[in-house]
Design an enzyme around this catalytic site. Structure first.
Site, PDB file in Angstrom:
ATOM      1  N   LYS A  82       0.819  -1.215   0.000  1.00  0.00           N
ATOM      2  CA  LYS A  82       0.000   0.000   0.000  1.00  0.00           C
ATOM      3  C   LYS A  82       0.860   1.276   0.000  1.00  0.00           C
ATOM      4  O   LYS A  82       2.086   1.200   0.125  1.00  0.00           O
ATOM      5  CB  LYS A  82      -0.939  -0.005   1.211  1.00  0.00           C
TER       6      LYS A  82
HETATM    7  C1  LIG Z   1      -9.629  -2.534  -1.664  1.00  0.00           C
HETATM    8  C2  LIG Z   1      -9.074  -3.304  -0.503  1.00  0.00           C
HETATM    9  N1  LIG Z   1      -9.822  -3.480   0.593  1.00  0.00           N
HETATM   10  C3  LIG Z   1      -9.383  -4.146   1.667  1.00  0.00           C
HETATM   11  C4  LIG Z   1      -8.121  -4.693   1.683  1.00  0.00           C
HETATM   12  C5  LIG Z   1      -7.692  -5.476   2.879  1.00  0.00           C
HETATM   13  O1  LIG Z   1      -6.612  -4.884   3.505  1.00  0.00           O
HETATM   14  P1  LIG Z   1      -5.736  -5.692   4.587  1.00  0.00           P
HETATM   15  O2  LIG Z   1      -4.795  -6.559   3.837  1.00  0.00           O
HETATM   16  O3  LIG Z   1      -5.027  -4.588   5.338  1.00  0.00           O
HETATM   17  O4  LIG Z   1      -6.674  -6.451   5.438  1.00  0.00           O
HETATM   18  C6  LIG Z   1      -7.274  -4.528   0.584  1.00  0.00           C
HETATM   19  C7  LIG Z   1      -5.930  -5.099   0.613  1.00  0.00           C
HETATM   20  O5  LIG Z   1      -5.324  -5.470  -0.337  1.00  0.00           O
HETATM   21  C8  LIG Z   1      -7.768  -3.825  -0.548  1.00  0.00           C
HETATM   22  O6  LIG Z   1      -7.008  -3.664  -1.641  1.00  0.00           O
END
Ligand SMILES: Cc1ncc(COP(=O)(O)O)c(C=O)c1O
Length: 397
Positions: free
Chosen positions: A202
């Site tokens: 990210k």
């Molecule tokens: C659009 C979106 N939502 C939610 C997530 C979930 O994030 P996390 O990996 O921090 O749980 C991601 C992660 O890739 C994402 O790209």
């Protein structure tokens, strides 16, 4: 080597690609910050996390920021505190990472998938969202795809008229600004709850990590309680003698962040704005250099400024040639990806409702079959970007 490149990582596995899809910007400041936490002897949620939350809240201009284990946990807590329960429906895009929809399922509610606006704008369509509201609809979950803000004014108008809550999945969009009718505002701050991810691909990272933000005191209180087992105090409060015991007042989880990650997050937050500015510069260079290629489209080319530029997606003309195109770039050492295989087509999601998922999303399905994501990250050099453009150019010649 540019100012975003970390030294000493030349021999690490990331470097199997000449141009990887993503890269993390980490420096001695992160090592120092984590070392200080280790030396302090206090590792679980405590003062560093509070400091990270305060800085993140100030950066966004929001009343409450609560650090959590990841964005999926953030989304789950958001779904719970707005009161979702079995039988409820939540509008959400299918062109997203599966975590967005999974978080809705955790509460027993049903994701109702909304089509994208079109090949110029891969965010969910407010018109299609409006058409899919039923008596059971309780909320809309928007995802700022690739860091490009959703049309939040249109979504807010729909939510107001139908009495719906809004959750923003801001996993791609820390630092993105939406130019609302009330002026420019950070995404995540204009709805009931905003959820951020600090996963390692990210715009800012803590390895794993996330943040829930809200301007509501009531929702913040519930999120704070639920992220730590539903307990009224933290180990840190008891350690400081502020409390000797606790009550459990809600169904809770262990969704806490730890102090090492919070320390990383504080440093990464300082890198976010220059990193996003560099991402913008690279996006503009890609757009200029790809503009004469007839075989592909560039979504968001004319999007209003304010994106966090998390992804650089392109759309090929011919879906049948995608695997070949990606293999040709891989041959040149260039890593690409697909964001995303649409959620409603996954077997699990197809199996959830009798007769398969009842939604057809013609635009999402057509566009997702042509999507390719090109490398984009602050340490990408112009020479690397030129090599990506040259490989694409050579492929279509
Ligand atoms: C659009 C979106 N939502 C939610 C997530 C979930 O994030 P996390 O990996 O921090 O749980 C991601 C992660 O890739 C994402 O790209």
């Amino acid at each position: 080597m540019n100012r975003f490149m970390a030294r000493g990582r030349e021999n690490l596995p990331m470097n199997v690609w000449k141009v990887p899809l993503v890269d993390v910007v980490l420096g001695p400041e992160e090592i120092e910050a984590v070392t200080q936490v280790l030396q302090s002897g206090w590792l679980s949620m405590g003062p560093k996390t509070q400091e990270f939350e305060a800085h993140f809240a100030q950066f966004l201009g929001v009343k409450h920021a609560l650090a959590v284990a990841n964005c999926t946990a953030a989304l789950h807590l958001a779904c719970e505190v707005i009161g979702l329960s079995p039988g409820d429906e939540v509008l959400c895009p299918a062109l997203t990472f599966v975590a967005s929809a999974n978080a809705i399922l955790y509460t027993g509610a049903k994701p109702v998938f909304v089509d994208v606006t079109g090949s110029h704008d891969l965010n969910l369509s407010p018109e299609d969202a409006a058409a899919k509201v039923t008596a059971r609809t309780k909320a809309i979950m928007v995802v700022h795809y690739g860091g490009y803000p959703v049309d939040l004014d249109a979504i807010a108008a729909l939510a107001r008229s139908r009495g719906l809550a809004i959750i923003e999945d801001c996993a791609h969009a820390p630092g993105a600004v939406y130019h609302s009718a009330q002026g420019p505002r950070s995404v995540g701050t204009l709805s009931d709850v905003g959820c951020f991810s600090f996963f390692s691909n990210k715009n800012m990272t803590t390895g794993e990590g996330g943040m829930v933000v809200t301007n509501s005191d009531e929702l913040a209180g519930k999120i704070k309680t639920s992220r730590s087992h539903g307990m009224t105090t933290l180990t840190w409060d008891r350690h400081r003698g502020h409390s000797f015991s606790y009550d459990v007042v809600a169904k809770g989880y262990n969704y806490r962040l730890d102090e090492m990650r919070a320390a990383l997050g504080l440093v990464q937050l300082q890198r976010l704005e220059p990193g996003n500015a560099r991402r913008r510069e690279l996006t503009q260079a890609y757009r200029a250099k790809l503009k004469d290629l007839a075989h592909l489209e560039v979504p968001f080319r004319d999007a209003p400024d304010g994106s966090a530029h998390h992804l650089f997606p392109i759309l090929l003309q011919d879906p049948a040639g995608r695997a070949d195109f990606m293999a040709a770039l891989a041959q040149q050492g260039i890593q690409t990806s697909i964001h995303y295989p649409p959620v409603h087509l996954f077997s699990y999601y197809q199996s959830l409702w009798e007769g398969g998922h009842n939604h057809r999303l013609p635009r999402t399905e057509e566009i997702a079959s042509r999507l390719v994501t090109l490398p984009l990250y602050p340490s990408l050099t112009m020479a690397q970007l030129d090599s990506v453009v040259a490989a694409i150019d050579a492929y279509f010649r």
